[in-house]
Design an enzyme around this catalytic site. Structure first.
Site, PDB file in Angstrom:
ATOM      1  N   ALA A 147     104.411 -12.987  96.645  1.00  0.00           N
ATOM      2  CA  ALA A 147     103.012 -13.218  97.011  1.00  0.00           C
ATOM      3  C   ALA A 147     102.344 -14.108  96.121  1.00  0.00           C
ATOM      4  CB  ALA A 147     102.251 -11.993  97.450  1.00  0.00           C
ATOM      5  N   LYS A 168      97.957 -26.847  90.132  1.00  0.00           N
ATOM      6  CA  LYS A 168      97.498 -26.934  91.410  1.00  0.00           C
ATOM      7  C   LYS A 168      96.063 -26.554  91.690  1.00  0.00           C
ATOM      8  CE  LYS A 168     102.224 -27.116  93.013  1.00  0.00           C
ATOM      9  NZ  LYS A 168     103.323 -26.389  94.148  1.00  0.00           N
TER      10      LYS A 168
END
Length: 288
Positions: free
Chosen positions: A145, A79
């Site tokens: 996170a 990604k």
């Protein structure tokens, strides 16, 4: 040459193609979504497959793709490479910091390059809408996170959340600052009073594997839960939250939600959303 892990021999030379890139990729359910969409939309000249692709592989694979390839879905670990490779980047992909979609800027001019987008945030929006049934979200707890936390924070901000408590094993506040400037965000480790944070929240969004929060399930299950995990489902967190009377939504809703915009960007045709979602859930049910 493209290393295609699942090309149907009957579609060796289809009119138009798309594929999902990632590693490992054999488990990806994206072909179920997109191919069912082509069928429902009457796009007989389209096909969608899986291609094994690491971050290092992505520039070569996408760069060598023939003009029949109109778009790529991108999953981990590629990604970030997709964002860096693209010639154009959407505002939301830039804000989130990664891309799960590459689409040709001009399908009639392959040399025009590729645009990167991130539709994971749309998947989060769809899942949160189903979770809350349209009720406003003012406060939330986000567990983790990492890569999925970023579109989660973007989606929560879009929905009007003003207070978010991020729980993570390490402090990633600096990395997420660009997504949290307009929100009152608290970052803490799991040593904090988790139960107090979740009792005060409208939703809990877990973006981490179930085993990572096994010891904290009891404290986290005090609000409606979106758990991005879909296999196995339900997760221990979802089971515990449901036992307390809260709504729960799993990752399949998010997975379906992120695919619709991809489908439309690749094909230029409205996504047959209900057919795609039904095919996904039916496929997963058939595997059990």
């Amino acid at each position: 040459m493209l290393n295609d892990a699942s090309v149907d021999p009957g579609h060796a030379n289809p009119g138009y193609r798309a594929a999902v890139l990632g590693s490992p990729i054999a488990h990806s359910l994206s072909p179920v979504l997109h191919n069912s969409g082509y069928l429902a939309a009457g796009l007989a000249d389209w096909s969608y497959s899986r291609i094994e692709c690491t971050a290092d592989d992505l520039p070569r694979i996408v760069g060598e793709a023939g003009p029949e390839f109109r778009g790529f879905s991108v999953t981990m670990p590629a990604k970030f490479a997709a964002l860096e490779f693209a010639d154009e980047v959407t505002e939301r992909a830039r804000a989130i910091g990664s891309a799960n979609t590459l689409v040709r800027i001009d399908p009639d001019k392959p040399s025009a390059g590729w645009r990167a987008d991130n539709t994971d945030c749309e998947g989060l929006l769809a899942a949160l809408d189903e979770l809350t049934r349209g009720e406003p979200i003012r406060s939330a707890v986000v567990v983790g996170a990492g890569g999925t936390a970023r579109p989660a924070l973007w989606a929560l901000a879009q929905l009007g959340a003003v207070r978010i408590h991020v729980l993570n094993r390490s402090d990633r506040a600096a990395e997420l600052a660009d997504l949290t400037d307009s929100i009152d965000v608290t970052f803490s480790t799991f040593d904090t009073d988790i139960a107090a944070a979740t009792v005060a929240a409208d939703v809990v969004v877990s973006t981490v594997p179930s085993q990572a929060i096994e010891a904290y399930v009891n404290d986290l299950a005090h609000a409606p839960v979106l758990d991005v995990i879909y296999n196995p489902w339900p997760t221990p967190l979802a089971v515990r939250a449901a036992s307390h009377g809260y709504n729960t939504v799993g990752g399949l809703v998010m997975l379906a939600g992120q695919s619709y915009s991809q489908f439309e960007q690749f094909t230029g045709v409205p996504a047959p959303r209900e057919a795609m979602r039904e095919a996904l859930f039916a496929h997963v049910a058939s595997q059990h």
